[in-house]
Design a protein around this motif. Structure first.
Motif, PDB file in Angstrom:
ATOM      1  N   LEU A 135       0.830  -1.209   0.000  1.00  0.00           N
ATOM      2  CA  LEU A 135       0.000   0.000   0.000  1.00  0.00           C
ATOM      3  C   LEU A 135       0.864   1.258   0.000  1.00  0.00           C
ATOM      4  O   LEU A 135       0.566   2.231  -0.704  1.00  0.00           O
ATOM      5  N   GLY A 136       1.930   1.216   0.790  1.00  0.00           N
ATOM      6  CA  GLY A 136       2.818   2.381   0.874  1.00  0.00           C
ATOM      7  C   GLY A 136       3.532   2.668  -0.428  1.00  0.00           C
ATOM      8  O   GLY A 136       3.618   3.817  -0.862  1.00  0.00           O
ATOM      9  N   ILE A 137       4.049   1.612  -1.061  1.00  0.00           N
ATOM     10  CA  ILE A 137       4.736   1.782  -2.343  1.00  0.00           C
ATOM     11  C   ILE A 137       3.771   2.306  -3.405  1.00  0.00           C
ATOM     12  O   ILE A 137       4.100   3.218  -4.184  1.00  0.00           O
ATOM     13  N   THR A 138       2.553   1.751  -3.429  1.00  0.00           N
ATOM     14  CA  THR A 138       1.545   2.192  -4.397  1.00  0.00           C
ATOM     15  C   THR A 138       1.205   3.665  -4.199  1.00  0.00           C
ATOM     16  O   THR A 138       1.142   4.440  -5.164  1.00  0.00           O
ATOM     17  N   TYR A 139       1.010   4.051  -2.936  1.00  0.00           N
ATOM     18  CA  TYR A 139       0.704   5.455  -2.623  1.00  0.00           C
ATOM     19  C   TYR A 139       1.872   6.363  -3.002  1.00  0.00           C
ATOM     20  O   TYR A 139       1.672   7.438  -3.572  1.00  0.00           O
ATOM     21  N   GLY A 140       3.093   5.923  -2.688  1.00  0.00           N
ATOM     22  CA  GLY A 140       4.268   6.738  -2.992  1.00  0.00           C
ATOM     23  C   GLY A 140       4.413   7.006  -4.479  1.00  0.00           C
ATOM     24  O   GLY A 140       4.695   8.129  -4.893  1.00  0.00           O
ATOM     25  N   ILE A 141       4.214   5.975  -5.289  1.00  0.00           N
ATOM     26  CA  ILE A 141       4.308   6.132  -6.738  1.00  0.00           C
ATOM     27  C   ILE A 141       3.219   7.067  -7.249  1.00  0.00           C
ATOM     28  O   ILE A 141       3.459   7.958  -8.078  1.00  0.00           O
ATOM     29  N   ALA A 142       1.993   6.888  -6.718  1.00  0.00           N
ATOM     30  CA  ALA A 142       0.869   7.722  -7.156  1.00  0.00           C
ATOM     31  C   ALA A 142       1.099   9.192  -6.818  1.00  0.00           C
ATOM     32  O   ALA A 142       0.866  10.083  -7.653  1.00  0.00           O
ATOM     33  N   ILE A 143       1.567   9.448  -5.602  1.00  0.00           N
ATOM     34  CA  ILE A 143       1.817  10.836  -5.181  1.00  0.00           C
ATOM     35  C   ILE A 143       2.934  11.459  -6.007  1.00  0.00           C
ATOM     36  O   ILE A 143       2.862  12.629  -6.406  1.00  0.00           O
ATOM     37  N   TYR A 144       3.968  10.676  -6.272  1.00  0.00           N
ATOM     38  CA  TYR A 144       5.093  11.199  -7.055  1.00  0.00           C
ATOM     39  C   TYR A 144       4.640  11.592  -8.462  1.00  0.00           C
ATOM     40  O   TYR A 144       4.992  12.660  -8.967  1.00  0.00           O
ATOM     41  N   LEU A 145       3.840  10.746  -9.081  1.00  0.00           N
ATOM     42  CA  LEU A 145       3.419  10.992 -10.467  1.00  0.00           C
ATOM     43  C   LEU A 145       2.380  12.095 -10.572  1.00  0.00           C
ATOM     44  O   LEU A 145       2.295  12.772 -11.600  1.00  0.00           O
ATOM     45  N   THR A 146       1.601  12.304  -9.508  1.00  0.00           N
ATOM     46  CA  THR A 146       0.506  13.274  -9.586  1.00  0.00           C
ATOM     47  C   THR A 146       0.852  14.658  -9.048  1.00  0.00           C
ATOM     48  O   THR A 146       0.013  15.549  -9.070  1.00  0.00           O
ATOM     49  N   GLY A 147       2.062  14.853  -8.556  1.00  0.00           N
ATOM     50  CA  GLY A 147       2.370  16.201  -8.090  1.00  0.00           C
ATOM     51  C   GLY A 147       3.647  16.367  -7.302  1.00  0.00           C
ATOM     52  O   GLY A 147       4.299  17.409  -7.359  1.00  0.00           O
ATOM     53  N   ALA A 148       4.024  15.341  -6.521  1.00  0.00           N
ATOM     54  CA  ALA A 148       5.214  15.473  -5.677  1.00  0.00           C
ATOM     55  C   ALA A 148       6.477  15.701  -6.494  1.00  0.00           C
ATOM     56  O   ALA A 148       7.434  16.328  -6.029  1.00  0.00           O
ATOM     57  N   LYS A 149       6.487  15.194  -7.727  1.00  0.00           N
ATOM     58  CA  LYS A 149       7.664  15.344  -8.599  1.00  0.00           C
ATOM     59  C   LYS A 149       8.010  16.815  -8.804  1.00  0.00           C
ATOM     60  O   LYS A 149       9.179  17.184  -8.888  1.00  0.00           O
ATOM     61  N   ARG A 150       6.978  17.656  -8.860  1.00  0.00           N
ATOM     62  CA  ARG A 150       7.204  19.102  -9.072  1.00  0.00           C
ATOM     63  C   ARG A 150       7.758  19.786  -7.830  1.00  0.00           C
ATOM     64  O   ARG A 150       8.287  20.894  -7.920  1.00  0.00           O
ATOM     65  N   GLU A 151       7.597  19.160  -6.664  1.00  0.00           N
ATOM     66  CA  GLU A 151       8.057  19.761  -5.409  1.00  0.00           C
ATOM     67  C   GLU A 151       9.514  19.442  -5.107  1.00  0.00           C
ATOM     68  O   GLU A 151      10.102  20.012  -4.196  1.00  0.00           O
ATOM     69  N   ILE A 152      10.098  18.498  -5.836  1.00  0.00           N
ATOM     70  CA  ILE A 152      11.473  18.071  -5.562  1.00  0.00           C
ATOM     71  C   ILE A 152      12.456  19.080  -6.146  1.00  0.00           C
ATOM     72  O   ILE A 152      12.383  19.430  -7.324  1.00  0.00           O
ATOM     73  N   ALA A 153      13.374  19.534  -5.315  1.00  0.00           N
ATOM     74  CA  ALA A 153      14.374  20.515  -5.738  1.00  0.00           C
ATOM     75  C   ALA A 153      15.465  19.839  -6.568  1.00  0.00           C
ATOM     76  O   ALA A 153      15.678  18.629  -6.479  1.00  0.00           O
ATOM     77  N   PRO A 154      16.176  20.618  -7.392  1.00  0.00           N
ATOM     78  CA  PRO A 154      17.292  20.054  -8.174  1.00  0.00           C
ATOM     79  C   PRO A 154      18.376  19.475  -7.263  1.00  0.00           C
ATOM     80  O   PRO A 154      18.612  19.977  -6.165  1.00  0.00           O
ATOM     81  N   ILE A 155      19.017  18.412  -7.722  1.00  0.00           N
ATOM     82  CA  ILE A 155      20.037  17.719  -6.927  1.00  0.00           C
ATOM     83  C   ILE A 155      21.360  17.702  -7.691  1.00  0.00           C
ATOM     84  O   ILE A 155      21.393  17.337  -8.869  1.00  0.00           O
ATOM     85  N   ASP A 156      22.420  18.103  -7.018  1.00  0.00           N
ATOM     86  CA  ASP A 156      23.758  18.077  -7.608  1.00  0.00           C
ATOM     87  C   ASP A 156      24.378  16.703  -7.336  1.00  0.00           C
ATOM     88  O   ASP A 156      25.054  16.489  -6.325  1.00  0.00           O
ATOM     89  N   TRP A 157      24.165  15.754  -8.236  1.00  0.00           N
ATOM     90  CA  TRP A 157      24.637  14.395  -8.027  1.00  0.00           C
ATOM     91  C   TRP A 157      26.158  14.293  -8.082  1.00  0.00           C
ATOM     92  O   TRP A 157      26.754  13.421  -7.436  1.00  0.00           O
ATOM     93  N   SER A 158      26.801  15.170  -8.838  1.00  0.00           N
ATOM     94  CA  SER A 158      28.262  15.131  -8.910  1.00  0.00           C
ATOM     95  C   SER A 158      28.889  15.420  -7.549  1.00  0.00           C
ATOM     96  O   SER A 158      29.929  14.864  -7.191  1.00  0.00           O
ATOM     97  N   PHE A 159      28.233  16.289  -6.766  1.00  0.00           N
ATOM     98  CA  PHE A 159      28.705  16.588  -5.416  1.00  0.00           C
ATOM     99  C   PHE A 159      28.602  15.355  -4.525  1.00  0.00           C
ATOM    100  O   PHE A 159      29.498  15.059  -3.725  1.00  0.00           O
TER     101      PHE A 159
END
Length: 483
Positions: free
Chosen positions: A262-286
């Protein structure tokens, strides 16, 4: 089983001694000894994890209830006006109560804020609105304190003896957690109750021993409430597979698998429906630089000095590697008996510090910061570290502090308290008391005369109600917006 464990551990020590006496080291023997110690540690974990809760359930409940009452009293002691002169804090009024007045429950459940749902705050707003207007802030604060006390007191249960054997010491850890020196604004309000839910969710993932059907029911309900209210819980879901796979003979343990799905399903749904826009840019090289990661871990310790002391202690962060070495020593020393449990705690700590760092913009440089880097020919890495200090010395350092308290004692004093170890326990407690001495009491609310707006609210007129903190935007509702 016990004789087998002892013999393997004896072989491992014998190999270590033989390496010290030989100039040529056999890497095969090193590899074999490490694998043997891992097997012994895993066997000990399985044994301790399954048996630690085999005790009178009445005693367990009394121990938990006593700690929950103490925790509630400490939260009230630290900010006494939470119940005596109750006020709403930030989103408590501006988002949750306003939505209840304008939209209403249960429709509010499906309204995301900051990229995720807030089931528990929405539910509390609904319950509080059933009471007279004058005591709505009291209901908000009382329920926030209750949830916090219920969550942090979970560690007092005998089901965590496989991490810290002493019931007394686990109760002491709960008290130290309640005196958290960071994130003052997070104490006793619904806005930040999701941090306590995240911590409780993590603890329930690691709960060991025997559990009754009633216990599983409450765990299931609490876990679902946490998932639909606290975004950090999504990252702790893999820990729920521990009990699912290690207690297959317990048919109720399947609930942990259901929670995971249930948690994984909810997490994927939230990410695809809006949370993705709330995530700040990440400097992976750092982050690809191991030294940067190690320094971020060291910097996380700064937050536990208290918000007032954090930045003044920046110059001493280079010495914090000593704490890392001490913890590593005890981790290795107790690995055979407690290594797996401590590894889970360390992983939980890493999640608690790196998820906020990655998702809340620690690697985003403002225009002013970019100009400063350019003028001083400095490095953006310095700005990153400064942003992390600011982040983890605020409310985003709450969960990591909670887990840090457990890690310290589970690594240094995992066994029963004896005359020899009691002095170490006292030293650790004194050090903690020294760290929190300037942050015990939290600044009271500003008096904003909440009661004076009762007539306007009852008549559903145009309202503009100020909210703590005073600089925060208040509750503004036009007459035609009331439901």
């Amino acid at each position: 089983m016990k004789k087998q464990n002892i013999s393997k551990f004896t072989i491992f020590k014998a190999n270590i001694m033989s390496w010290a006496g030989n100039e040529k080291i056999s890497w095969h023997r090193i590899y074999t000894s490490i694998i043997d110690s891992l097997k012994v540690s895993c066997n000990n974990f399985k044994s301790n994890f399954r048996s630690c809760g085999s005790i009178d359930f009445k005693y367990n409940f009394k121990l938990y209830f006593f700690n929950a009452i103490i925790a509630f009293c400490i939260f009230h002691f630290r900010k006494s006006d939470s119940l005596i002169n109750s006020q709403l804090w930030a989103e408590d009024g501006v988002i949750f109560l306003k939505s209840e007045w304008v939209t209403g429950f249960p429709e509010t459940i499906f309204i995301p804020y900051a990229g995720y749902l807030h089931f528990v705050p929405r539910l509390i707003a609904f319950i509080a609105n059933l009471f007279p207007f004058e005591i709505i802030p009291f209901i908000f604060n009382f329920m926030a304190m209750t949830i916090a006390a219920i969550s942090v007191s979970l560690f007092s249960l005998v089901n965590y003896r496989y991490l810290v054997k002493s019931d007394f010491l686990r109760s002491v850890i709960v008290i130290l957690i309640c005196f958290v020196p960071v994130g003052y604004e997070s104490i006793n309000n619904v806005t930040n109750v999701h941090f306590f839910l995240s911590f409780g969710f993590f603890l329930l993932a690691l709960i060991g021993g025997e559990l009754s059907g009633v216990s599983y029911f409450f765990i299931f309900v609490y876990s679902l409430l946490a998932i639909f209210s606290a975004p950090l819980t999504i990252f702790y879901l893999p820990f729920y597979l521990i009990r699912f796979f290690s207690s297959k003979s317990d048919r109720y343990s399947r609930l942990y698998g259901i929670i995971f799905i249930l948690g994984i399903t909810y997490g994927i749904a939230i990410y695809l429906t809006g949370a993705k826009r709330e995530i700040a840019p990440i400097d992976w090289s750092f982050l690809m630089n191991v030294m940067n990661v190690e320094k971020l871990i060291r910097i996380s310790f700064l937050g536990y000095l208290g918000e007032e002391n954090t930045f003044s202690a920046l110059s001493y962060v280079k010495y914090f590697w000593i704490l890392e070495i001490v913890l590593l020593y005890f981790f290795c020393k107790n690995f055979v008996h407690f290594g797996v449990g401590n590894t889970f705690l360390i992983l939980g700590y890493m999640i608690a510090i790196f998820v906020p760092i990655l998702l809340r913009g620690a690697f985003v440089i403002s225009d002013e910061q970019a100009l400063l880097v350019k003028l001083t020919n400095g490095s953006k890495d310095s700005i990153y570290f400064l942003n992390v200090v600011k982040l983890l010395s605020s409310r985003y350092g709450l969960v990591s502090y909670f887990i840090f308290c457990i890690i310290i004692f589970s690594n240094i004093l995992p066994g029963k308290i004896s005359m020899k170890t009691s002095s170490i326990m006292l030293i650790l407690i004194v050090l903690y008391l020294h760290l929190i001495k300037n942050s015990v009491f939290i600044k009271h609310f500003e008096e904003l005369n909440w009661d004076s707006y009762s007539k306007q609210v009852r008549n559903k007129e145009d309202i503009s109600i100020p909210i703590n903190p005073k600089w925060y935007t208040g509750i503004h509702i036009r007459k035609d917006e009331w439901r």
